[in-house]
Design a protein around this motif. Sequence first.
Motif, PDB file in Angstrom:
ATOM      1  N   UNK A  84       1.547  -6.797   4.755  1.00  0.00           N
ATOM      2  CA  UNK A  84       2.384  -5.841   5.474  1.00  0.00           C
ATOM      3  C   UNK A  84       1.626  -5.416   6.721  1.00  0.00           C
ATOM      4  N   UNK A  85       2.370  -5.001   7.750  1.00  0.00           N
ATOM      5  CA  UNK A  85       1.731  -4.684   9.026  1.00  0.00           C
ATOM      6  C   UNK A  85       2.529  -3.635   9.776  1.00  0.00           C
ATOM      7  N   UNK A  88      -2.209  -1.814  12.137  1.00  0.00           N
ATOM      8  CA  UNK A  88      -2.717  -1.676  10.772  1.00  0.00           C
ATOM      9  C   UNK A  88      -2.132  -2.789   9.902  1.00  0.00           C
ATOM     10  N   UNK A  89      -3.006  -3.585   9.321  1.00  0.00           N
ATOM     11  CA  UNK A  89      -2.581  -4.692   8.463  1.00  0.00           C
ATOM     12  C   UNK A  89      -3.110  -4.471   7.050  1.00  0.00           C
ATOM     13  N   UNK A  90      -2.256  -4.690   6.064  1.00  0.00           N
ATOM     14  CA  UNK A  90      -2.659  -4.497   4.671  1.00  0.00           C
ATOM     15  C   UNK A  90      -2.322  -5.735   3.858  1.00  0.00           C
ATOM     16  N   UNK A  91      -3.219  -6.086   2.954  1.00  0.00           N
ATOM     17  CA  UNK A  91      -3.012  -7.201   2.038  1.00  0.00           C
ATOM     18  C   UNK A  91      -3.070  -6.664   0.612  1.00  0.00           C
ATOM     19  N   UNK A  92      -1.968  -6.788  -0.115  1.00  0.00           N
ATOM     20  CA  UNK A  92      -1.932  -6.447  -1.537  1.00  0.00           C
ATOM     21  C   UNK A  92      -2.013  -7.746  -2.327  1.00  0.00           C
ATOM     22  N   UNK A  93      -2.805  -7.745  -3.367  1.00  0.00           N
ATOM     23  CA  UNK A  93      -2.956  -8.964  -4.156  1.00  0.00           C
ATOM     24  C   UNK A  93      -3.258  -8.621  -5.604  1.00  0.00           C
TER      25      UNK A  93
END
Length: 214
Positions: free
Chosen positions: A77-78, A86-91
């Motif tokens: 998501x960004x 702001x960039x986010x990585x959910x894993x």
Amino acid sequence: MKSVRFALPLAALTLAGCAGDGDLDVSSGVGFTATRTGCPTVAVAEGTGDITLFSPGAGQTSDSVDVVATITKLRASCNSEGAKIYSQADFEVQARRSNASGARSVTLPYYSTVVQGGTAVVAKRIGQVTLNFADGQNRASAPAKAAGYIDPAAAALPAEIVEKITRKRRPGDADAALDPMADPEVRAAIQRASFELLVGFQLTEDQLRYNVTR
């Protein structure tokens, strides 16, 4: 899930023209309108997407494997509307242990890094994820996340490069049939303005060597 190396190919531009994406607009001159976002590509760095723990005092052999964990289900998501992108990585981290006897918790370190131009590390953060194995269960999973900020100015193309890409070219012009993306200066500028948010396990030298040579 796709893994990538730090040295990544150039980020592609999405071309949108009045006559259709990537088409030549011959009615008003030849040109492209290039649309581009400063949001980074999000991926798992090659060689660090899984980790293997061995029983204490044992060698790195298949019969001494204790826990194996893998990063999976990566979702990006960004938000590019603020002062910083702001960039986010959910894993999710999925793990398997060899001995299912007894309840057990295993904490694993992971990293996130913002990379510019395929090679330059702009920022790096270390996080931890804890996996809880129930008694009699040899599998466990846990959610985790990583994030990074990017300077919009660094992710923007210079005005002269934008002009080269979007300039109208009329039929008969010397460069009418030339793809502006084939210009080395344009490609280099796009490379410099391209960012990646990469995640992976924070491996020791022995663990990284095992991943590479197994």
